[in-house]
Design a protein around this motif. Structure first.
Motif, PDB file in Angstrom:
ATOM      1  N   ILE A  40      46.188 -11.179  -9.871  1.00 33.24           N
ATOM      2  CA  ILE A  40      45.920 -11.520  -8.481  1.00 33.24           C
ATOM      3  C   ILE A  40      44.640 -10.831  -8.031  1.00 33.24           C
ATOM      4  N   PRO A  41      43.583 -11.606  -7.701  1.00 39.04           N
ATOM      5  CA  PRO A  41      42.399 -10.931  -7.166  1.00 39.04           C
ATOM      6  C   PRO A  41      42.776 -10.161  -5.897  1.00 39.04           C
ATOM      7  N   LEU A  42      42.420  -8.906  -5.833  1.00 40.01           N
ATOM      8  CA  LEU A  42      42.743  -7.978  -4.736  1.00 40.01           C
ATOM      9  C   LEU A  42      44.222  -7.557  -4.734  1.00 40.01           C
ATOM     10  N   GLY A  43      44.962  -7.913  -5.773  1.00 41.75           N
ATOM     11  CA  GLY A  43      46.328  -7.408  -5.925  1.00 41.75           C
ATOM     12  C   GLY A  43      47.306  -7.957  -4.902  1.00 41.75           C
ATOM     13  N   GLN A  44      48.493  -7.351  -4.880  1.00 39.78           N
ATOM     14  CA  GLN A  44      49.564  -7.869  -4.014  1.00 39.78           C
ATOM     15  C   GLN A  44      49.224  -7.782  -2.541  1.00 39.78           C
ATOM     16  N   LEU A  45      48.305  -6.873  -2.185  1.00 41.63           N
ATOM     17  CA  LEU A  45      47.951  -6.750  -0.767  1.00 41.63           C
ATOM     18  C   LEU A  45      47.254  -8.007  -0.250  1.00 41.63           C
ATOM     19  N   ALA A  46      46.760  -8.818  -1.187  1.00 42.61           N
ATOM     20  CA  ALA A  46      46.147 -10.077  -0.765  1.00 42.61           C
ATOM     21  C   ALA A  46      47.183 -10.982  -0.101  1.00 42.61           C
ATOM     22  N   PHE A  47      48.469 -10.711  -0.345  1.00 43.22           N
ATOM     23  CA  PHE A  47      49.531 -11.548   0.226  1.00 43.22           C
ATOM     24  C   PHE A  47      50.166 -10.920   1.459  1.00 43.22           C
ATOM     25  N   THR A  48      49.625  -9.777   1.882  1.00 50.02           N
ATOM     26  CA  THR A  48      50.268  -9.035   2.970  1.00 50.02           C
ATOM     27  C   THR A  48      49.475  -9.222   4.258  1.00 50.02           C
ATOM     28  N   THR A  49      50.155  -9.147   5.363  1.00 47.19           N
ATOM     29  CA  THR A  49      49.426  -9.180   6.643  1.00 47.19           C
ATOM     30  C   THR A  49      49.046  -7.749   7.017  1.00 47.19           C
ATOM     31  N   GLU A  50      49.577  -7.216   8.128  1.00 44.50           N
ATOM     32  CA  GLU A  50      49.119  -5.889   8.548  1.00 44.50           C
ATOM     33  C   GLU A  50      49.747  -4.773   7.706  1.00 44.50           C
ATOM     34  N   VAL A  51      48.933  -3.777   7.403  1.00 46.65           N
ATOM     35  CA  VAL A  51      49.388  -2.627   6.604  1.00 46.65           C
ATOM     36  C   VAL A  51      49.348  -1.411   7.529  1.00 46.65           C
ATOM     37  N   GLU A  52      50.540  -0.993   7.960  1.00 46.45           N
ATOM     38  CA  GLU A  52      50.584   0.068   8.974  1.00 46.45           C
ATOM     39  C   GLU A  52      50.725   1.459   8.372  1.00 46.45           C
ATOM     40  N   ASN A  53      50.964   1.521   7.050  1.00 48.27           N
ATOM     41  CA  ASN A  53      51.285   2.836   6.473  1.00 48.27           C
ATOM     42  C   ASN A  53      50.229   3.342   5.503  1.00 48.27           C
ATOM     43  N   TYR A  54      49.046   2.718   5.476  1.00 49.25           N
ATOM     44  CA  TYR A  54      48.006   3.247   4.596  1.00 49.25           C
ATOM     45  C   TYR A  54      47.254   4.329   5.375  1.00 49.25           C
ATOM     46  N   PRO A  55      47.319   5.578   4.908  1.00 50.51           N
ATOM     47  CA  PRO A  55      46.718   6.669   5.694  1.00 50.51           C
ATOM     48  C   PRO A  55      45.234   6.412   5.961  1.00 50.51           C
ATOM     49  N   GLY A  56      44.822   6.752   7.158  1.00 56.13           N
ATOM     50  CA  GLY A  56      43.414   6.589   7.510  1.00 56.13           C
ATOM     51  C   GLY A  56      43.121   5.327   8.289  1.00 56.13           C
ATOM     52  N   PHE A  57      44.153   4.479   8.471  1.00 54.76           N
ATOM     53  CA  PHE A  57      43.938   3.238   9.206  1.00 54.76           C
ATOM     54  C   PHE A  57      44.910   3.103  10.375  1.00 54.76           C
ATOM     55  N   PRO A  58      44.687   3.868  11.442  1.00 52.68           N
ATOM     56  CA  PRO A  58      45.531   3.709  12.627  1.00 52.68           C
ATOM     57  C   PRO A  58      45.190   2.398  13.345  1.00 52.68           C
ATOM     58  N   PHE A  59      45.995   2.016  14.305  1.00 51.84           N
ATOM     59  CA  PHE A  59      45.706   0.795  15.065  1.00 51.84           C
ATOM     60  C   PHE A  59      44.332   0.883  15.733  1.00 51.84           C
ATOM     61  N   GLY A  60      43.736  -0.258  15.911  1.00 49.85           N
ATOM     62  CA  GLY A  60      42.448  -0.289  16.612  1.00 49.85           C
ATOM     63  C   GLY A  60      41.800  -1.638  16.391  1.00 49.85           C
ATOM     64  N   ASN A  61      40.538  -1.748  16.674  1.00 49.48           N
ATOM     65  CA  ASN A  61      39.805  -2.984  16.392  1.00 49.48           C
ATOM     66  C   ASN A  61      39.247  -2.867  14.975  1.00 49.48           C
ATOM     67  N   VAL A  62      40.143  -3.045  14.019  1.00 49.91           N
ATOM     68  CA  VAL A  62      39.789  -2.836  12.617  1.00 49.91           C
ATOM     69  C   VAL A  62      38.702  -3.816  12.174  1.00 49.91           C
ATOM     70  N   ARG A  63      38.770  -5.046  12.701  1.00 47.54           N
ATOM     71  CA  ARG A  63      37.855  -6.083  12.223  1.00 47.54           C
ATOM     72  C   ARG A  63      36.384  -5.701  12.436  1.00 47.54           C
ATOM     73  N   ALA A  64      36.115  -5.063  13.558  1.00 49.81           N
ATOM     74  CA  ALA A  64      34.717  -4.692  13.820  1.00 49.81           C
ATOM     75  C   ALA A  64      34.201  -3.791  12.701  1.00 49.81           C
ATOM     76  N   PHE A  65      35.035  -2.842  12.292  1.00 49.02           N
ATOM     77  CA  PHE A  65      34.644  -1.944  11.201  1.00 49.02           C
ATOM     78  C   PHE A  65      34.514  -2.711   9.881  1.00 49.02           C
ATOM     79  N   VAL A  66      35.505  -3.569   9.610  1.00 48.48           N
ATOM     80  CA  VAL A  66      35.475  -4.316   8.338  1.00 48.48           C
ATOM     81  C   VAL A  66      34.204  -5.150   8.258  1.00 48.48           C
ATOM     82  N   GLU A  67      33.876  -5.828   9.348  1.00 46.04           N
ATOM     83  CA  GLU A  67      32.682  -6.686   9.324  1.00 46.04           C
ATOM     84  C   GLU A  67      31.404  -5.874   9.162  1.00 46.04           C
ATOM     85  N   SER A  68      31.429  -4.652   9.684  1.00 44.50           N
ATOM     86  CA  SER A  68      30.225  -3.833   9.551  1.00 44.50           C
ATOM     87  C   SER A  68      30.083  -3.262   8.136  1.00 44.50           C
ATOM     88  N   ALA A  69      31.226  -3.149   7.420  1.00 42.79           N
ATOM     89  CA  ALA A  69      31.194  -2.487   6.105  1.00 42.79           C
ATOM     90  C   ALA A  69      31.109  -3.467   4.937  1.00 42.79           C
TER      91      ALA A  69
END
Ligand code: NAP
Length: 351
Positions: A40-69
């Protein structure tokens, strides 16, 4: 020239191994896979929606960061950003694909090379080789196998239709999402995982009844886990039943059609979610038995707290060797360990 490190797999274990290997100037080559569901390209997480328990990623406007990175030419792969708001601000957890694209980007930033190909075999007698589906074998001093595992599903069309709309194979990943809050839920299976998932869901704040649906009249789970399920006031056992159909309104699951395994009858059970916990299958078929595996096909780590396999220079990371923890964070951790193990092996061998 042989590669110093060839990494097979592109989930958290693969990218973590690549980040560490790249930063150690080992110039890693990642085979990211093309075939779903085995590689699976990108592994099983490719099939997951929100990941609330990965340390370092609290709620917020995550997309803005993702698009910038993440490089713009991969933005097409990003799912629509959720729209939950709090106090006028976007307020959501990182999505599985976003998290994996960030890890991939981090590996690319340090010079990791990526090939979109499946490895269909490896050679371990003589110089190590990874054999891609198309093209010449790639010789490597070290190989990290990080191809993960895939959750087993029941195989119903309606189950497929409602994945990410109420059907999940991971209560710990998805159960606490707002989508499931206050709903009656079902867990399918009778092993330790099923009981653990049911207990996890039943212990959530605002939990409603959790039905543990098993095809026999006896759980496979260990006695202590069984007792936990029997004693929990919010867990209700549904014996001798299989799911014949997942029923919904197109957007969400509303009930399950259950079929009795002991008599000719069916019934509908109202639930807002179904968690399938009937085991996992490790993605190891391509190894053709060339590494030692346990009876369930998971690669065996041969040294405590190391990622060594039984073959010198071949290391394993993530769910392909771990049927116990199976979390993104533990996979990333063992990916890091595998890269460090490669680095030390290369240094020891003077390669
Ligand atoms: P498992 O022990 O293989 O149990 C799978 C369950 O799913 C069985 O009850 C099986 O039913 C049922 N099942 C399989 N295929 C099915 C189908 N098509 N339809 C309906 N039901 C189906 O798997 P697991 O629970 O994931 O556990 C895997 C390993 O991890 C085990 O060794 C377990 O002890 C361990 N584990 C331990 C813990 C812990 O100690 N906390 C937690 C999780 C897992 P049958 O019983 O009828 O075969």
């Amino acid at each position: 020239m042989p590669e110093k490190v060839a990494i097979i797999g592109s989930g958290p274990a693969g990218w973590a191994a690549a980040i560490y290997a790249a930063r150690a100037s080992l110039d890693p080559l990642v085979f990211e896979g093309t075939v779903k569901p085995e590689m699976i390209p990108l592994g099983q997480l490719a099939f997951t929606t929100e990941v609330e328990n990965y340390p370092g990623f609290p709620f917020g406007n995550v997309r803005a960061f993702v698009e910038s990175a993440v490089d713009k030419d991969r933005h097409w792969n990003l799912p629509p950003a959720p729209t939950h708001m709090r106090d006028g601000q976007l307020h959501y957890a990182v999505q599985g694909v976003e998290l994996m694209e960030l890890m991939k980007q981090q590996a690319l930033n340090f010079g990791t090379r990526v090939v979109s190909d499946d490895i269909i075999d490896i050679e371990v007698s003589g110089p190590l080789k990874a054999i891609p589906a198309s093209g010449e074998p790639v010789e490597a001093h070290t190989i990290v196998v990080a191809t993960g595992a895939r959750a087993n599903y029941l195989g119903l069309d309606s189950e497929e239709q409602y994945k990410n709309k109420g059907v999940s194979a991971c209560a710990v990943c998805d159960g606490a999402l707002p989508f499931f809050k206050g709903k009656k839920l079902a867990v399918i299976g009778g092993g330790d995982s099923a009981v653990e998932e049911a207990t996890y869901l039943a212990n959530l704040k605002n939990a409603e009844t959790v039905y543990l649906i098993h095809r026999r009249d006896q759980l496979r789970a260990s006695k202590i886990m069984q007792q936990r399920a029997f004693d929990h006031p919010k867990i209700e056992l549904v014996w001798n039943s299989t799911v014949q159909e997942v029923i919904g309104d197109g957007e969400k699951v509303t009930s399950l059609q259950l079929k009795s395994t002991v008599e000719d009858s069916t019934r509908d059970l109202e639930v807002g979610g179904m968690f399938v916990a009937i085991g996992h299958t490790p993605n190891t078929a391509f190894l053709n038995g060339k590494l030692d595996m346990n009876e369930k096909g998971y690669i065996q780590w041969t040294k405590p707290f190391r990622t060594n396999t039984n073959v010198e220079g071949v290391f394993a990371a993530g769910d392909v060797a771990d049927d116990y923890y199976r979390q993104a964070i533990t996979s990333a951790g063992t990916g890091c360990m595998a890269a460090l193990d490669c680095e030390r092996y290369i240094a020891e061998q003077g390669l």
